[in-house]
Design a protein around this motif. Structure first.
Motif, PDB file in Angstrom:
ATOM      1  N   ARG A  28      74.394  57.108  17.488  1.00 52.76           N
ATOM      2  CA  ARG A  28      73.672  57.237  18.764  1.00 52.76           C
ATOM      3  C   ARG A  28      72.918  58.547  18.743  1.00 52.76           C
ATOM      4  NH1 ARG A  28      76.955  56.465  24.121  1.00 52.76           N
ATOM      5  NH2 ARG A  28      74.833  56.700  24.860  1.00 52.76           N
ATOM      6  N   ASN A  29      71.726  58.510  19.300  1.00 54.96           N
ATOM      7  CA  ASN A  29      70.916  59.714  19.463  1.00 54.96           C
ATOM      8  C   ASN A  29      70.778  60.519  18.167  1.00 54.96           C
ATOM      9  OD1 ASN A  29      72.681  59.535  22.339  1.00 54.96           O
ATOM     10  ND2 ASN A  29      70.466  59.430  22.447  1.00 54.96           N
ATOM     11  N   PHE A  30      70.319  59.845  17.130  1.00 57.59           N
ATOM     12  CA  PHE A  30      70.050  60.533  15.867  1.00 57.59           C
ATOM     13  C   PHE A  30      68.833  61.425  16.067  1.00 57.59           C
ATOM     14  CE2 PHE A  30      67.804  60.765  11.786  1.00 57.59           C
ATOM     15  CZ  PHE A  30      68.772  61.364  11.007  1.00 57.59           C
ATOM     16  N   ARG A  31      69.037  62.744  15.889  1.00 55.94           N
ATOM     17  CA  ARG A  31      67.999  63.721  16.220  1.00 55.94           C
ATOM     18  C   ARG A  31      67.537  64.527  15.014  1.00 55.94           C
ATOM     19  NH1 ARG A  31      71.356  64.181  20.801  1.00 55.94           N
ATOM     20  NH2 ARG A  31      70.216  63.945  22.741  1.00 55.94           N
ATOM     21  N   LYS A  32      66.270  64.804  15.053  1.00 53.60           N
ATOM     22  CA  LYS A  32      65.637  65.806  14.198  1.00 53.60           C
ATOM     23  C   LYS A  32      64.777  66.636  15.136  1.00 53.60           C
ATOM     24  CE  LYS A  32      66.951  64.847  10.013  1.00 53.60           C
ATOM     25  NZ  LYS A  32      67.697  65.821   9.256  1.00 53.60           N
ATOM     26  N   LYS A  33      64.226  67.747  14.642  1.00 48.18           N
ATOM     27  CA  LYS A  33      63.478  68.619  15.539  1.00 48.18           C
ATOM     28  C   LYS A  33      62.235  67.958  16.129  1.00 48.18           C
ATOM     29  CE  LYS A  33      61.292  70.960  11.673  1.00 48.18           C
ATOM     30  NZ  LYS A  33      61.150  72.236  10.981  1.00 48.18           N
ATOM     31  N   TRP A  34      61.727  66.911  15.505  1.00 48.31           N
ATOM     32  CA  TRP A  34      60.515  66.249  15.995  1.00 48.31           C
ATOM     33  C   TRP A  34      60.793  65.011  16.836  1.00 48.31           C
ATOM     34  CZ3 TRP A  34      61.701  66.927  10.827  1.00 48.31           C
ATOM     35  CH2 TRP A  34      62.251  65.807  10.191  1.00 48.31           C
ATOM     36  N   GLY A  35      62.054  64.657  17.033  1.00 45.59           N
ATOM     37  CA  GLY A  35      62.331  63.498  17.878  1.00 45.59           C
ATOM     38  C   GLY A  35      63.713  62.920  17.643  1.00 45.59           C
ATOM     39  N   THR A  73      51.488  55.567  21.658  1.00 46.98           N
ATOM     40  CA  THR A  73      51.123  55.840  20.271  1.00 46.98           C
ATOM     41  C   THR A  73      51.825  57.093  19.768  1.00 46.98           C
ATOM     42  OG1 THR A  73      48.973  54.814  20.628  1.00 46.98           O
ATOM     43  CG2 THR A  73      49.172  56.258  18.720  1.00 46.98           C
ATOM     44  N   LYS A  74      51.868  58.132  20.590  1.00 44.48           N
ATOM     45  CA  LYS A  74      52.537  59.381  20.210  1.00 44.48           C
ATOM     46  C   LYS A  74      54.031  59.143  19.972  1.00 44.48           C
ATOM     47  CE  LYS A  74      52.984  64.170  21.669  1.00 44.48           C
ATOM     48  NZ  LYS A  74      52.657  65.163  22.681  1.00 44.48           N
ATOM     49  N   LYS A  75      54.669  58.377  20.852  1.00 45.94           N
ATOM     50  CA  LYS A  75      56.095  58.072  20.709  1.00 45.94           C
ATOM     51  C   LYS A  75      56.329  57.263  19.436  1.00 45.94           C
ATOM     52  CE  LYS A  75      60.420  57.719  21.993  1.00 45.94           C
ATOM     53  NZ  LYS A  75      61.310  58.848  21.948  1.00 45.94           N
ATOM     54  N   ILE A  76      55.461  56.306  19.154  1.00 45.64           N
ATOM     55  CA  ILE A  76      55.590  55.483  17.953  1.00 45.64           C
ATOM     56  C   ILE A  76      55.492  56.351  16.701  1.00 45.64           C
ATOM     57  CG2 ILE A  76      54.452  53.693  16.578  1.00 45.64           C
ATOM     58  CD1 ILE A  76      53.849  52.291  19.301  1.00 45.64           C
ATOM     59  N   ARG A  78      56.354  59.504  16.397  1.00 49.02           N
ATOM     60  CA  ARG A  78      57.620  60.231  16.264  1.00 49.02           C
ATOM     61  C   ARG A  78      58.733  59.304  15.773  1.00 49.02           C
ATOM     62  NH1 ARG A  78      56.345  63.333  21.399  1.00 49.02           N
ATOM     63  NH2 ARG A  78      57.265  61.527  22.383  1.00 49.02           N
ATOM     64  N   LEU A  79      58.752  58.073  16.281  1.00 52.94           N
ATOM     65  CA  LEU A  79      59.775  57.111  15.855  1.00 52.94           C
ATOM     66  C   LEU A  79      59.643  56.800  14.362  1.00 52.94           C
ATOM     67  CD1 LEU A  79      59.744  54.678  18.890  1.00 52.94           C
ATOM     68  CD2 LEU A  79      61.654  56.123  18.185  1.00 52.94           C
ATOM     69  N   LYS A  80      58.435  56.633  13.893  1.00 49.49           N
ATOM     70  CA  LYS A  80      58.222  56.371  12.468  1.00 49.49           C
ATOM     71  C   LYS A  80      58.800  57.502  11.628  1.00 49.49           C
ATOM     72  CE  LYS A  80      53.916  53.775  12.868  1.00 49.49           C
ATOM     73  NZ  LYS A  80      52.488  53.797  12.544  1.00 49.49           N
ATOM     74  N   ARG A  81      58.531  58.711  12.053  1.00 49.21           N
ATOM     75  CA  ARG A  81      58.999  59.878  11.303  1.00 49.21           C
ATOM     76  C   ARG A  81      60.526  59.964  11.304  1.00 49.21           C
ATOM     77  NH1 ARG A  81      57.047  66.112  12.232  1.00 49.21           N
ATOM     78  NH2 ARG A  81      57.927  66.901  10.297  1.00 49.21           N
ATOM     79  N   ILE A  82      61.133  59.704  12.426  1.00 48.65           N
ATOM     80  CA  ILE A  82      62.596  59.782  12.510  1.00 48.65           C
ATOM     81  C   ILE A  82      63.249  58.645  11.710  1.00 48.65           C
ATOM     82  CG2 ILE A  82      63.041  58.504  14.653  1.00 48.65           C
ATOM     83  CD1 ILE A  82      64.636  61.821  13.944  1.00 48.65           C
ATOM     84  N   ILE A  83      62.645  57.458  11.741  1.00 48.47           N
ATOM     85  CA  ILE A  83      63.173  56.327  10.961  1.00 48.47           C
ATOM     86  C   ILE A  83      63.118  56.641   9.474  1.00 48.47           C
ATOM     87  CG2 ILE A  83      62.666  53.948  10.238  1.00 48.47           C
ATOM     88  CD1 ILE A  83      61.874  53.433  13.239  1.00 48.47           C
ATOM     89  N   LEU A  84      61.990  57.145   9.012  1.00 46.10           N
ATOM     90  CA  LEU A  84      61.865  57.488   7.595  1.00 46.10           C
ATOM     91  C   LEU A  84      62.849  58.589   7.200  1.00 46.10           C
ATOM     92  CD1 LEU A  84      57.985  57.347   7.151  1.00 46.10           C
ATOM     93  CD2 LEU A  84      59.680  55.685   6.333  1.00 46.10           C
ATOM     94  N   SER A  85      63.069  59.550   8.088  1.00 43.87           N
ATOM     95  CA  SER A  85      64.038  60.622   7.827  1.00 43.87           C
ATOM     96  C   SER A  85      65.443  60.052   7.691  1.00 43.87           C
ATOM     97  CB  SER A  85      64.028  61.648   8.958  1.00 43.87           C
ATOM     98  OG  SER A  85      62.807  62.307   9.011  1.00 43.87           O
ATOM     99  N   TYR A  86      65.810  59.160   8.594  1.00 44.88           N
ATOM    100  CA  TYR A  86      67.141  58.555   8.561  1.00 44.88           C
ATOM    101  C   TYR A  86      67.327  57.765   7.262  1.00 44.88           C
ATOM    102  CZ  TYR A  86      71.337  56.060   9.993  1.00 44.88           C
ATOM    103  OH  TYR A  86      72.619  55.563  10.052  1.00 44.88           O
TER     104      TYR A  86
END
Length: 125
Positions: A28-35, A73-76, A78-86
């Motif tokens: 739950r709530n997987f966080r990085k500094k960008w989202g 679009t901005k939220k998407i 950030r989501l792309k970046r967090i998904i790739l990080s995970y």
């Protein structure tokens, strides 16, 4: 109710929804500094890691925007970046995964919520 309390309540409703549909909740709530991503789950039926974004709105008679309109679009991006990080962090780059979106509307906290689950939303990478 404050925005964070409403969001937390919506995430709890979403967790209950996904558990009842046979999903295994991984984080739950997987966080990085960008989202952050609200929920990371595993769909036992499709054998996919599922990244879930939850948006909750209280329908109190005011003209509020729909939860779906919060997926900007901005939220998407950030989501792309967090998904790739995970995926990279957990070494899951070559495993099947998808992005789901959940919109939750509440009339009040005693009534049954309206939950709309959008499965496998397309995110261009």
């Amino acid at each position: 109710m404050r925005h964070l309390e409403l969001g937390g309540y919506g995430e709890k409703l979403a967790l209950d929804y996904f558990k009842s549909h046979g999903f295994l909740i991984k984080e739950r709530n997987f966080r990085k500094k960008w989202g952050e991503i609200d929920i990371v789950a595993y769909d036992k039926k499709t054998k996919e890691t599922v990244f879930i974004e939850v948006k909750t709105r209280l329908r109190d008679g005011s003209l509020a925007i729909e939860p779906e309109e919060e997926l900007t679009t901005k939220k998407i991006q950030r989501l792309k970046r967090i998904i790739l990080s995970y995926l990279s962090l957990k070494r899951l780059e070559n495993q099947p995964w998808r992005f789901d979106f959940v919109a939750i509307e509440l009339k009040d906290f005693q009534s049954k919520p309206i939950i709309r689950h959008y499965k496998d939303e397309f995110l261009e990478f």
